[in-house]
Design an enzyme around this catalytic site. Structure first.
Site, mmCIF file in Angstrom:
data_model
loop_
_atom_site.group_PDB
_atom_site.id
_atom_site.type_symbol
_atom_site.label_atom_id
_atom_site.label_comp_id
_atom_site.label_asym_id
_atom_site.label_seq_id
_atom_site.Cartn_x
_atom_site.Cartn_y
_atom_site.Cartn_z
ATOM 1 N N LYS A 64 16.207 54.924 29.517
ATOM 2 C CA LYS A 64 16.810 53.674 29.035
ATOM 3 C C LYS A 64 16.558 52.524 29.996
ATOM 4 O O LYS A 64 16.269 51.399 29.579
ATOM 5 C CB LYS A 64 18.324 53.844 28.848
ATOM 6 C CG LYS A 64 18.749 54.439 27.543
ATOM 7 C CD LYS A 64 20.217 54.222 27.279
ATOM 8 C CE LYS A 64 21.103 54.447 28.473
ATOM 9 N NZ LYS A 64 21.051 55.816 29.032
ATOM 10 N N THR A 109 14.119 52.203 32.226
ATOM 11 C CA THR A 109 12.699 51.850 32.160
ATOM 12 C C THR A 109 12.397 51.034 30.912
ATOM 13 O O THR A 109 11.671 50.030 30.967
ATOM 14 C CB THR A 109 11.835 53.131 32.172
ATOM 15 O OG1 THR A 109 12.140 53.891 33.355
ATOM 16 C CG2 THR A 109 10.353 52.812 32.163
ATOM 17 N N ARG A 131 22.910 48.185 35.869
ATOM 18 C CA ARG A 131 23.864 48.748 36.828
ATOM 19 C C ARG A 131 23.177 49.057 38.159
ATOM 20 O O ARG A 131 21.968 49.221 38.224
ATOM 21 C CB ARG A 131 24.466 50.051 36.285
ATOM 22 C CG ARG A 131 25.430 49.879 35.149
ATOM 23 C CD ARG A 131 25.921 51.225 34.665
ATOM 24 N NE ARG A 131 24.869 52.017 34.039
ATOM 25 C CZ ARG A 131 24.986 53.287 33.707
ATOM 26 N NH1 ARG A 131 26.110 53.942 33.977
ATOM 27 N NH2 ARG A 131 23.998 53.926 33.126
ATOM 28 N N LYS A 173 18.975 63.697 39.177
ATOM 29 C CA LYS A 173 18.421 62.711 38.247
ATOM 30 C C LYS A 173 17.527 61.681 38.933
ATOM 31 O O LYS A 173 16.693 61.049 38.309
ATOM 32 C CB LYS A 173 19.557 62.008 37.499
ATOM 33 C CG LYS A 173 19.096 61.283 36.245
ATOM 34 C CD LYS A 173 20.275 60.781 35.442
ATOM 35 C CE LYS A 173 19.812 60.072 34.173
ATOM 36 N NZ LYS A 173 20.928 59.535 33.395
ATOM 37 N N ALA A 202 29.246 56.487 32.563
ATOM 38 C CA ALA A 202 29.643 56.339 31.156
ATOM 39 C C ALA A 202 30.433 57.523 30.634
ATOM 40 O O ALA A 202 31.052 57.422 29.583
ATOM 41 C CB ALA A 202 28.405 56.126 30.287
ATOM 42 N N PHE A 245 24.070 56.739 29.063
ATOM 43 C CA PHE A 245 23.970 57.922 28.204
ATOM 44 C C PHE A 245 23.702 57.528 26.749
ATOM 45 O O PHE A 245 23.038 56.535 26.481
ATOM 46 C CB PHE A 245 25.209 58.808 28.352
ATOM 47 C CG PHE A 245 25.375 59.383 29.732
ATOM 48 C CD1 PHE A 245 24.324 60.045 30.356
ATOM 49 C CD2 PHE A 245 26.572 59.275 30.425
ATOM 50 C CE1 PHE A 245 24.462 60.586 31.638
ATOM 51 C CE2 PHE A 245 26.719 59.805 31.697
ATOM 52 C CZ PHE A 245 25.660 60.461 32.296
ATOM 53 N N PHE A 281 5.922 59.508 26.290
ATOM 54 C CA PHE A 281 5.559 60.248 27.493
ATOM 55 C C PHE A 281 4.131 60.768 27.330
ATOM 56 O O PHE A 281 3.618 60.889 26.213
ATOM 57 C CB PHE A 281 6.538 61.409 27.728
ATOM 58 C CG PHE A 281 7.892 60.974 28.226
ATOM 59 C CD1 PHE A 281 8.261 61.200 29.536
ATOM 60 C CD2 PHE A 281 8.802 60.340 27.383
ATOM 61 C CE1 PHE A 281 9.516 60.792 30.002
ATOM 62 C CE2 PHE A 281 10.049 59.935 27.831
ATOM 63 C CZ PHE A 281 10.409 60.173 29.151
ATOM 64 N N TRP A 327 6.143 52.642 30.789
ATOM 65 C CA TRP A 327 5.947 53.268 32.095
ATOM 66 C C TRP A 327 4.517 53.022 32.572
ATOM 67 O O TRP A 327 4.293 52.620 33.717
ATOM 68 C CB TRP A 327 6.218 54.781 32.024
ATOM 69 C CG TRP A 327 6.297 55.427 33.388
ATOM 70 C CD1 TRP A 327 7.416 55.689 34.102
ATOM 71 C CD2 TRP A 327 5.197 55.876 34.191
ATOM 72 N NE1 TRP A 327 7.109 56.268 35.306
ATOM 73 C CE2 TRP A 327 5.744 56.393 35.392
ATOM 74 C CE3 TRP A 327 3.810 55.885 34.031
ATOM 75 C CZ2 TRP A 327 4.952 56.917 36.419
ATOM 76 C CZ3 TRP A 327 3.014 56.389 35.056
ATOM 77 C CH2 TRP A 327 3.588 56.915 36.231
#
Length: 556
Positions: free
Chosen positions: A70, A72, A93, A104, A273, A301, A381, A409
Site C-alpha cells: 500500500k 509503495t 505514517r 515486515k 490499524a 491493513f 509483482f 516498484w
C-alpha cells in the site's frame, strides 16, 4: 536486481528547501533537521483550502503476512499524478522500529516508489516516536508516584490501573511483569507490562489532535482508573497534561521529506490499524490539503480495518472527506485467499486466483456501503503472469469497477499513469459522496454489531462476561457516545486469522472493551491482539549493518 536501499542510494536527493518551495513554503519558515528533513509549522494549515482540495485514500484487500505494498502504491500514485500535472503530495505514517527489526521491514515504500532518506525515516527520523514514548512513560511514572505518595495521594486503586509503559521495539519478554519490587521505598508492587509505542494511546491522541490546545485537553482526558471509593481518575487529576504536551511540542508538527522523484511527502504519526486508527495525523492530512491540490494517503491493513476507521473516526474528528478510494489488490494475496499455500504464491494458479476473488468482492462491497466509487489498483509483482493480471482485470470490469494494473516498484510514477488519470477523474465524479457507517449516538453494542455484520460479514456478536462489565463501566463514565475502534486481526475479515477468503456464518467474540477517552474512542478487543509483538526466529535486524563510513545496508 537492486535492493530498495541500493536504489535509494543511487538517487541524488534535493535539498528539502527545494521540496518546500513546490508547496509555497519559504526556507526561513522550515524547521530543519539536516539537509533533507524538516518540520512544517502548524500555521500553514488553511481549513478553507482543506475543503477545496482532493483527498485520495489508499486501502487494500486482506493482506498476506508480507503486506501488499500500500505504501509503495501510495507513493507511486502520487508520483504518477505529478507526472500528469495534478499537483500532489503524499501523506504517510512514520515507521515503527518493531516491524523494521522484525518481520515486515520498513515502511518507506520500495523500488522506485520510496520516500527518502529511507534510513533516517525507518530509524529515528525526527524523534517523534521517542517523544511519544517519553510522554506516555511520564504519565506511567506519575501514576506510580501517586500510588507511593501518602501526602498527595488521590487514593487510586492500583488494581484498576491499566496504563502500561511503552517502548518502540518488539520484545515479548516485557509483555507482563511485576514492578515496584525492592521494598516500600521502591514503589507499590503491581502487575503491569509494556506495549509497543505504536499501540500507545498517546500516539492515537497525537494523530487525532487539532492543535496544542486540543492535544493538551485530550491528554488530560486519558482514563487511568478508579479510586478505592469508585471515583474515576483521569490524567488531568494528576496535572500531567501540561508536561506531557511540552514533551510533544515538536512531535505535533508534521515532517516534510521527498520521494525518489521529488514529490513532496509529509510523514507524521504511526498508530497501528489492528489496535488504533491506523493512519497518519489529522494535522498532516490537513497540512497536505492546505499546500497541494491533491493528497494521497493510506490506511493500514485491509479496508475492513484501516479504511473503516479512517472514515468512521478520523474523517469525523478531522472534518475530512475523501474524494476517491483506491483498493490495492495483488495476485499473490488473491491466490493466498483462494487457498494457495504461502510458499507457492509465485507459481501461476488461476484456480486459486479465481477462488480468491471472494475476498476482493467483499472489500468492494464494503467500499460501496460507504458510497465510495471503487478504483482497484493491481500492484504487479515480477512473478505475476499476464494471464493472472488479465483475469483480475476482467473480474473488476464485470463488476463495473475501474481497474488499472500498475508497476510502481520497477517504474516509479511512470508505472501508474493510467491509474493517476482514473483517480483524478473519480475525484471529480464522486466528490463528497462518502458517508460514515454508523451514528456515534448509537449505543456501543449496536455500533460494534454494525461494523462486524456489515463490514466483516459476521452472523452474530458474542460479548464475554468481561465485555459486558466493560460496557457498564463505559456507560457509567458517560463515554458510550464515542466511536468504536475495533481491534481485530488483519489476516482475515473475521476475528479468526485462519479464516481466509470471504468467511461466512462466523461469530465475532468481543473479549473486553478498553477505554481510550483521550483519543476519543473505545476499543472492543476481538481475538488475540498483540500490543507488544515478539521478534521472529530470524529477525530482519540480523541483516542490517553499517560500515565505517556510516553507510547502512540491509534495510528494506
Amino acid at each position: 536486481m537492486k535492493t530498495d536501499i541500493e536504489i535509494a542510494h543511487s538517487v541524488s536527493m534535493k535539498p528539502i528547501a527545494s521540496i518546500a518551495e513546490k508547496l509555497g513554503i519559504e526556507f526561513d519558515d522550515l524547521e530543519l533537521y539536516g539537509k533533507y528533513k524538516a518540520k512544517i509549522p502548524l500555521r500553514f494549515i488553511d481549513k478553507e483550502k482543506v475543503k477545496q482540495h482532493k483527498l485520495i485514500l489508499v486501502s487494500a484487500i486482506s493482506p498476506t503476512p508480507a503486506g501488499e505494498g500500500k505504501t509503495t502504491v501510495s507513493i507511486g500514485l502520487a508520483q504518477a499524478m505529478n507526472r500528469q500535472n495534478y499537483q500532489t503530495t503524499v501523506v504517510l505514517r512514520e515507521p515503527s522500529l518493531g516491524p523494521v527489526f522484525g518481520i515486515k521491514g520498513g515502511a518507506t515504500g520500495g523500488g522506485w516508489s520510496q520516500v527518502l532518506p529511507m534510513e533516517d525515516i525507518n530509524l529515528h527520523f525526527t524523534g517523534d516516536f521517542s517523544a511519544i514514548e517519553k510522554a506516555h512513560n511520564l504519565l506511567a511514572a506519575l501514576i506510580d508516584n501517586n500510588l507511593q505518595n501518602k501526602q498527595y495521594s488521590l487514593g487510586i486503586d492500583p488494581r484498576t490501573v491499566e496504563w502500561k509503559r511503552v517502548m518502540d521495539m518488539n520484545d515479548r519478554a516485557l509483555r507482563q511483569m511485576i514492578l515496584g519490587l525492592g521494598g516500600t521505598s521502591s514503589g507499590v508492587p503491581r502487575e503491569t507490562g509494556f506495549d509497543i509505542t505504536a499501540a500507545s494511546e498517546i500516539m492515537a491522541i497525537l494523530c487525532l489532535a487539532d492543535d496544542f490546545e486540543d492535544l493538551k485537553k485530550r491528554l488530560g482526558n486519558i482514563f487511568i482508573g478508579f479510586t478505592y471509593s469508585g471515583k474515576p481518575v483521569y490524567a488531568r487529576d494528576l496535572k500531567a497534561q501540561g508536561a506531557m504536551t511540552a514533551l510533544l511540542k515538536d512531535a505535533i508538527k508534521p515532517n516534510l521529506v521527498q520521494t525518489i522523484e521529488g514529490t513532496p511527502a509529509i510523514i507524521h504519526g504511526g498508530p497501528f490499524a489492528n489496535i488504533a486508527q491506523g493512519t497518519n495525523s489529522i494535522i498532516a492530512t490537513r497540512m497536505g490539503l492546505s499546500l497541494s491540490d491533491y493528497v494521497v494517503t493510506e490506511a493500514g491493513f485491509g479496508f475492513d480495518l484501516g479504511a473503516e476507521k479512517f472514515i468512521d473516526i478520523k474523517c469525523r474528528y478531522g472534518d475530512l472527506q475523501p474524494s476517491a478510494v483506491v483498493l490495492v489488490a495483488t495476485v499473490r494475496a488473491l491466490k493466498y485467499h483462494g487457498g494457495a499455500p504461502l510458499d507457492s504464491l509465485k507459481e501461476e494458479n488461476l484456480e486459486a486466483l479465481q477462488k480468491g476473488f471472494a475476498n476482493l468482492e467483499k472489500h468492494i462491497e464494503n467500499m460501496l456501503q460507504f458510497k465510495a466509487c471503487p478504483v482497484v489498483a493491481i500492484n504487479r509483482f515480477t512473478s505475476d503472469t499476464d494471464a493472472e493480471i488479465n483475469l483480475i482485470v476482467e473480474k473488476c470490469k464485470s463488476m463495473g469497477v475501474d481497474v488499472s494494473p500498475i508497476d510502481v516498484w520497477a517504474k516509479g510514477g511512470e508505472g501508474a499513469l493510467d491509474l493517476a488519470d482514473i483517480v483524478a477523474g473519480t475525484c471529480e465524479r464522486c466528490e463528497n459522496q462518502i458517508t460514515p457507517l454508523y451514528d456515534w449516538n448509537w449505543d456501543v453494542p449496536t455500533k460494534i454489531e454494525t461494523v462486524a455484520k456489515r463490514i466483516y460479514g459476521a452472523e452474530a456478536i458474542d460479548f464475554s462476561s468481561q465485555a459486558k462489565k466493560d460496557l457498564k463501566k463505559i456507560e457509567k463514565l458517560g463515554l458510550d457516545k464515542l466511536p468504536v475502534c475495533i481491534a481485530k486481526t488483519q489476516k482475515s475479515l473475521s476475528d479468526n486469522p485462519a479464516l481466509l477468503g470471504r468467511p461466512k456464518d462466523f461469530v465475532v467474540t468481543v473479549r473486553n472493551i478498553e477505554i481510550a477517552s483521550g483519543a476519543g474512542f473505545v476499543i472492543p478487543i476481538t481475538g488475540n491482539i498483540m500490543r507488544m509483538p515478539g521478534l521472529p526466529a530470524k529477525p530482519a535486524a540480523e541483516n542490517i549493518d553499517i560500515d565505517n563510513e556510516g553507510n547502512i545496508t540491509g534495510l528494506f
